[in-house]
Scaffold this active site. Structure first.
Site, PDB file in Angstrom:
ATOM      1  N   LYS A 170     -24.582   4.186 -41.934  1.00 24.77           N
ATOM      2  CA  LYS A 170     -23.306   3.563 -42.329  1.00 24.77           C
ATOM      3  C   LYS A 170     -22.822   2.540 -41.290  1.00 24.77           C
ATOM      4  O   LYS A 170     -21.645   2.482 -40.941  1.00 24.77           O
ATOM      5  CB  LYS A 170     -22.225   4.622 -42.533  1.00 24.77           C
ATOM      6  CG  LYS A 170     -22.553   5.652 -43.609  1.00 24.77           C
ATOM      7  CD  LYS A 170     -21.350   6.504 -43.942  1.00 24.77           C
ATOM      8  CE  LYS A 170     -21.659   7.606 -44.920  1.00 24.77           C
ATOM      9  NZ  LYS A 170     -22.516   8.658 -44.344  1.00 24.77           N
TER      10      LYS A 170
HETATM   11  O1  LIG Z   1     -23.843   7.430 -47.103  1.00 22.41           O
HETATM   12  C1  LIG Z   1     -23.921   8.664 -47.459  1.00 22.41           C
HETATM   13  O2  LIG Z   1     -25.013   9.236 -47.588  1.00 22.41           O
HETATM   14  C2  LIG Z   1     -22.669   9.328 -47.891  1.00 22.41           C
HETATM   15  C3  LIG Z   1     -21.726   8.571 -48.578  1.00 22.41           C
HETATM   16  C4  LIG Z   1     -20.645   9.224 -49.211  1.00 22.41           C
HETATM   17  O3  LIG Z   1     -19.830   8.624 -49.888  1.00 22.41           O
HETATM   18  N1  LIG Z   1     -20.541  10.579 -49.093  1.00 22.41           N
HETATM   19  C5  LIG Z   1     -21.431  11.327 -48.384  1.00 22.41           C
HETATM   20  O4  LIG Z   1     -21.294  12.553 -48.351  1.00 22.41           O
HETATM   21  N2  LIG Z   1     -22.474  10.681 -47.736  1.00 22.41           N
HETATM   22  C6  LIG Z   1     -23.393  11.480 -46.877  1.00 22.41           C
HETATM   23  O5  LIG Z   1     -24.162  12.348 -47.686  1.00 22.41           O
HETATM   24  C7  LIG Z   1     -24.327  13.615 -47.037  1.00 22.41           C
HETATM   25  C8  LIG Z   1     -23.702  14.656 -47.936  1.00 22.41           C
HETATM   26  O6  LIG Z   1     -24.035  15.934 -47.473  1.00 22.41           O
HETATM   27  P1  LIG Z   1     -23.781  17.254 -48.420  1.00 22.41           P
HETATM   28  O7  LIG Z   1     -22.302  17.257 -48.743  1.00 22.41           O
HETATM   29  O8  LIG Z   1     -24.210  18.389 -47.544  1.00 22.41           O
HETATM   30  O9  LIG Z   1     -24.614  17.088 -49.655  1.00 22.41           O
HETATM   31  C9  LIG Z   1     -23.687  13.505 -45.659  1.00 22.41           C
HETATM   32  O10 LIG Z   1     -24.658  13.175 -44.700  1.00 22.41           O
HETATM   33  C10 LIG Z   1     -22.699  12.359 -45.851  1.00 22.41           C
HETATM   34  O11 LIG Z   1     -22.471  11.628 -44.659  1.00 22.41           O
END
Ligand SMILES: O=C(O)c1cc(=O)[nH]c(=O)n1[C@@H]1O[C@H](COP(=O)(O)O)[C@@H](O)[C@H]1O
Length: 286
Positions: free
Chosen positions: A95
Site C-alpha cells: 500500500k
Molecule cells: O490491500 C489489501 O490487501 C487490503 C485492502 C483492504 O481494503 N482491506 C484489507 O483488509 N486489505 C488487507 O487484506 C488483508 C486482510 O486480512 P484478513 O482480514 O485476515 O483476511 C490484510 O493484510 C489487509 O491489510
C-alpha cells in the site's frame, strides 16, 4: 505473458482465491511456532509450499515482516523467492504511495526484477494523487507486473476519504474520490476488456455493500483485475461478494477474492484444505 493474462490464467486453473500471508503473532503461536524470525520463516515458506498449485496467488503482507526489522524483511525476500520457485503469483501488499521521485524508489524496490523484494504485483495507495503512482505504472509495464490501486477499502474508516466528492466527475464513474480512481484505472486499461484484463487493477473490499452503486460507478468497469479483501475475518462471504461485484464478474474470474486469517487459522496441515474448500464455494458462483 501480460500480467492480467497470467493472473486470469491462474484463476481459470486454480480458482479465484488469493490467500494472504499475514503472519500474525497469534497465528505463529497457533501453528506451534515461536514469535521470532525463525517462526516467521517456517510459517511463510510452509504456507507457500502448501498453497502452490492450489490457489491463483498469495498476498504477503509486508507489515508483518517489517515488524521484525531487517531480518523480517529478509524472510519476505525468501518468501517471494519461494513464490517464484513454485510458479505461484504474488501480490505484495505494501500500500505504498508517495511523491513521484520517492515513488520511483518504491517501484524499483518492488517491481524491478533485479530487486530481492520484487513481486508479480503490488498494492499501492493513491492518497497522494493518482498521478503520483506513475513510476509504479511505468515499471509495471516495463517488467510485465501488476498494480492494484486502493479504491474502496474494506475498513469502515475508508469512506471518509474515498466517498468524498472531488468535483469533476470522470465519465461514467461519478464524482467521488473512489470513482475518480476507478475511472483513471479504466482509462489505463483502455486497450483491454473484462475478457482480456489489463495489468492495472483495483482493491475493492467485499464488505462495501452498495457503496459503489450509491457513488455512481461499477468497479468491474475498470477492465482490470479486482482484488477483493474482507472475506472471512472481516465478515464478508460469498453473498457479500455477489452483492458488491455481481455473479457474472465473479464467474468470469475478474474478482480475486482474498482472505488471510480465515484460511491461515486452519494450521499448517489444514491450510491447503481450507483454501480448496473456499475456492470450491467461489467457483460455484455464476
Ligand atoms: O490491500 C489489501 O490487501 C487490503 C485492502 C483492504 O481494503 N482491506 C484489507 O483488509 N486489505 C488487507 O487484506 C488483508 C486482510 O486480512 P484478513 O482480514 O485476515 O483476511 C490484510 O493484510 C489487509 O491489510
Amino acid at each position: 505473458m501480460m500480467f492480467g493474462t497470467r493472473l486470469r490464467a491462474a484463476m481459470d486453473e486454480h480458482g479465484p482465491l488469493c490467500v494472504g500471508i499475514d503472519p500474525h503473532d497469534h497465528l505463529l503461536e497457533a501453528w506451534g511456532l515461536p514469535r521470532t524470525v525463525e517462526g516467521l520463516r517456517e510459517f511463510s515458506l510452509r504456507t507457500v509450499t502448501e498453497l502452490a498449485g492450489n490457489v491463483a496467488a498469495v498476498k504477503p503482507q509486508s507489515a508483518f515482516y517489517e515488524q521484525h526489522g531487517s531480518a523480517g524483511v529478509a524472510v519476505l525476500e525468501e518468501t517471494l523467492a519461494a513464490c517464484r520457485e513454485h510458479d505461484l503469483l504474488s501480490v505484495l501488499d505494501i500500500k505504498r504511495g508517495d511523491i513521484g521521485s520517492t515513488m520511483g524508489a518504491y517501484a524499483r524496490a518492488y517491481l524491478d526484477p533485479s530487486s530481492a523484494l520484487a513481486a508479480d504485483s503490488i498494492t499501492v495507495s493513491p492518497y497522494l494523487g493518482f498521478g503520483a503512482l506513475e513510476p509504479a505504472f511505468g515499471l509495471a509495464e516495463a517488467h510485465d507486473r501488476g498494480v492494484f490501486v486502493l479504491a474502496l477499502t474494506s475498513n469502515p474508516e475508508g469512506a471518509e476519504v474515498q466517498h468524498a466528492q472531488c468535483g469533476e466527475a470522470v465519465d461514467g464513474f461519478g464524482g467521488s474520490v473512489a470513482g475518480s480512481i476507478v475511472g483513471q484505472v479504466a482509462a489505463r486499461n483502455s486497450a483491454h476488456s473484462p475478457r482480456d484484463p489489463g495489468r492495472f487493477g483495483l482493491v475493492v473490499g467485499a464488505t462495501i455493500g452498495s457503496a459503489a452503486r450509491e457513488l455512481g460507478f461499477d468497479p468491474t468497469d475498470c477492465k482490470g483485475p479486482i482484488l477483493a479483501p474482507g472475506v472471512g475475518a472481516q465478515g464478508a462471504g460469498i453473498r457479500e461478494l455477489i452483492d458488491v461485484f455481481g455473479s457474472e464478474a465473479i464467474a468470469a474470474n475478474q474478482i480475486l477474492a482474498t482472505t488471510s486469517r480465515a484460511v491461515l487459522s486452519a494450521g499448517p496441515d489444514g491450510v491447503r484444505a481450507a483454501a480448496r474448500s473456499l475456492n470450491e464455494s467461489l467457483t460455484q458462483v455464476g
